[in-house]
Design an enzyme around this catalytic site. Structure first.
Site, PDB file in Angstrom:
ATOM      1  N   THR A 175       0.831  -1.208   0.000  1.00  0.00           N
ATOM      2  CA  THR A 175       0.000   0.000   0.000  1.00  0.00           C
ATOM      3  C   THR A 175       0.858   1.248   0.000  1.00  0.00           C
ATOM      4  O   THR A 175       0.570   2.219  -0.710  1.00  0.00           O
ATOM      5  CB  THR A 175      -0.947  -0.009   1.202  1.00  0.00           C
ATOM      6  OG1 THR A 175      -1.749  -1.198   1.158  1.00  0.00           O
ATOM      7  CG2 THR A 175      -1.873   1.197   1.179  1.00  0.00           C
ATOM      8  N   ASP A 176       1.933   1.254   0.787  1.00  0.00           N
ATOM      9  CA  ASP A 176       2.867   2.381   0.759  1.00  0.00           C
ATOM     10  C   ASP A 176       3.425   2.585  -0.650  1.00  0.00           C
ATOM     11  O   ASP A 176       3.483   3.708  -1.160  1.00  0.00           O
ATOM     12  CB  ASP A 176       4.040   2.124   1.713  1.00  0.00           C
ATOM     13  CG  ASP A 176       3.755   2.575   3.140  1.00  0.00           C
ATOM     14  OD1 ASP A 176       2.845   3.391   3.334  1.00  0.00           O
ATOM     15  OD2 ASP A 176       4.458   2.112   4.053  1.00  0.00           O
ATOM     16  N   ILE A 177       3.864   1.508  -1.261  1.00  0.00           N
ATOM     17  CA  ILE A 177       4.505   1.603  -2.573  1.00  0.00           C
ATOM     18  C   ILE A 177       3.510   2.071  -3.626  1.00  0.00           C
ATOM     19  O   ILE A 177       3.810   2.954  -4.444  1.00  0.00           O
ATOM     20  CB  ILE A 177       5.125   0.254  -2.955  1.00  0.00           C
ATOM     21  CG1 ILE A 177       6.282  -0.076  -1.991  1.00  0.00           C
ATOM     22  CG2 ILE A 177       5.622   0.262  -4.396  1.00  0.00           C
ATOM     23  CD1 ILE A 177       6.774  -1.499  -2.086  1.00  0.00           C
TER      24      ILE A 177
END
Length: 405
Positions: A175-177
């Protein structure tokens, strides 16, 4: 050939993963990324190890593998934005920047007099991107947000893992990426808009929004049918057979996408009658009868080694492949051919270099440019402040004595 973002400067006040992912992509495309870090502290991920880069004596440096993963093509400047003098320097750097990226909690930038509403009139061409857990608006806006929470709240964990076990997060902070990639897309769109209009704008990115967006076909399964998707392990909700299956020496992936491919698989497996069986002749029928079909397939595939299946099925254009460990990934001839493993000079390392993951962007006219290895904390402070703000040695000495830099 010049890089597509050559001449673009990024004031990067982000840390951890989502923001640094976005700014590394911008750096790879030629932007001058000025990474702002806390004096004496730096990006939190510098300490997120082991593993750490080893120096010539075999001792750990202050650079973790985690930090190295998303911080190349940046210059590190230490600056304390909690001090008024640090805020003034920040504004002077922003004045010479095109893009501002930050991932502080909602409201934190206002404490430092650097919120978009506080500076937008001074810098009307500035593209300002904020990345938070839940966005700048809504009932959760002021909550701290992390990848793990977004995966849980955004539904992806409910469809990941074996149905007999607790929900499982994705093995990387996906999700961060993905939020970082979406942020890059927004920034590039804003740059294009600025070229036409002369105006910058504000970009409000949220981990939860990004997570919900990449539910994709799984989300539409629910929105279309009203049925709540369940965990299927390695199986696909709409295609069968599409899973990891057994072989004599382990496992391989069988990813049949249509009836023709299924018929070819059946023929190669020595079971041509399966393709004529009404239970399996069409994909909808195979989805309905997935349990019995997978039992039958595994009883056949376990009789031969992985090589037999992969080589034989690939020759018939039936999608299949191994389940590689990470070491096998970086030894794979296709991965190496595509330059997805790169090496950059790094004097602090015993070997004099560090291995990094390459960019997947392959541009024919303006290829990515690996100019700078991930910087040590503050290594470019003096250079950048001299270059951009024309500060003297005495100025730098005074700021350092006051712990502003």
């Amino acid at each position: 050939m010049s890089a597509p973002l050559q001449g673009i400067r990024v004031f990067d006040l982000s840390r951890i993963l989502a923001g640094p992912t976005a700014t590394q992509i911008l750096g790879d495309l030629g932007a001058d990324v000025i990474k702002i870090e806390r004096p004496g502290q730096g990006d939190d991920t510098r300490k997120w190890g082991p593993p750490f880069v080893k120096d010539a004596e075999g001792k750990n440096t202050t650079e973790s593998g985690y930090y190295l993963s998303v911080n190349r093509n940046k210059r590190s400047v230490t600056l304390d934005i909690a001090q008024p003098e640090g805020q003034e320097i920040a504004k002077r750097l922003i004045a010479k920047s095109d893009i501002f990226v930050e991932n502080f909690k909602v409201g934190d930038m206002a404490k430092y007099n650097l919120a978009y509403e506080q500076i937008k009139y001074d810098f009307p061409r500035l593209i300002y991107c904020s990345i938070t857990g839940f966005g700048q608006t809504g009932p959760y806006a002021h909550r701290a947000g992390y990848d793990f929470l977004a995966q849980g709240m955004g539904g992806i964990m409910s469809v990941t893992g074996d149905p007999s076990t607790p929900p499982v997060k994705i093995g990387v902070a996906a999700t961060d990426i993905i939020t970082g990639i979406y942020a890059t897309t927004g920034i590039l769109a804003a740059l294009h808009h600025r070229t036409a209009s002369g105006r910058g704008q504000y970009i409000d990115m949220s981990l939860l929004d990004s997570q919900v967006s990449y539910l994709a076909n799984i989300g539409l399964h629910y929105l279309t049918s009203g049925e709540v998707p369940k965990r299927l392990g390695n199986e696909h909700p709409n295609i069968v057979p599409y899973s990891v299956v057994k072989c004599a020496d382990g496992f391989f992936i069988l990813a049949v996408g249509n009836d023709s491919q299924f018929e070819k698989f059946c023929s190669f497996a020595g079971m041509p009658d399966w393709a004529k069986d009404p239970r399996f002749a069409t994909n909808p029928a195979r989805v309905q009868n997935r349990v019995v079909l997978y039992e039958m397939i595994n009883k056949v595939t376990v009789q031969h080694p992985q090589k037999h299946w992969i080589e034989g099925l690939e020759a018939l254009s039936v999608p299949c492949g191994p389940v590689n460990n990470v070491d096998q990934v970086f030894a794979d001839p296709q991965v190496l051919h595509r330059n997805m493993k790169i090496s950059m000079p790094y004097p602090a390392a015993a070997s004099g270099h560090v291995d990094l993951i390459g960019s997947p962007l392959k541009l024919s006219e303006t290829p990515v440019d690996y100019r700078l290895a991930p910087p040590t904390c503050g290594q470019d402070t003096d250079t950048v402040l001299r270059e951009m703000l024309y500060l003297s040695d005495d100025d730098l000495r005074s700021l350092r004595e006051k712990n502003v830099i």
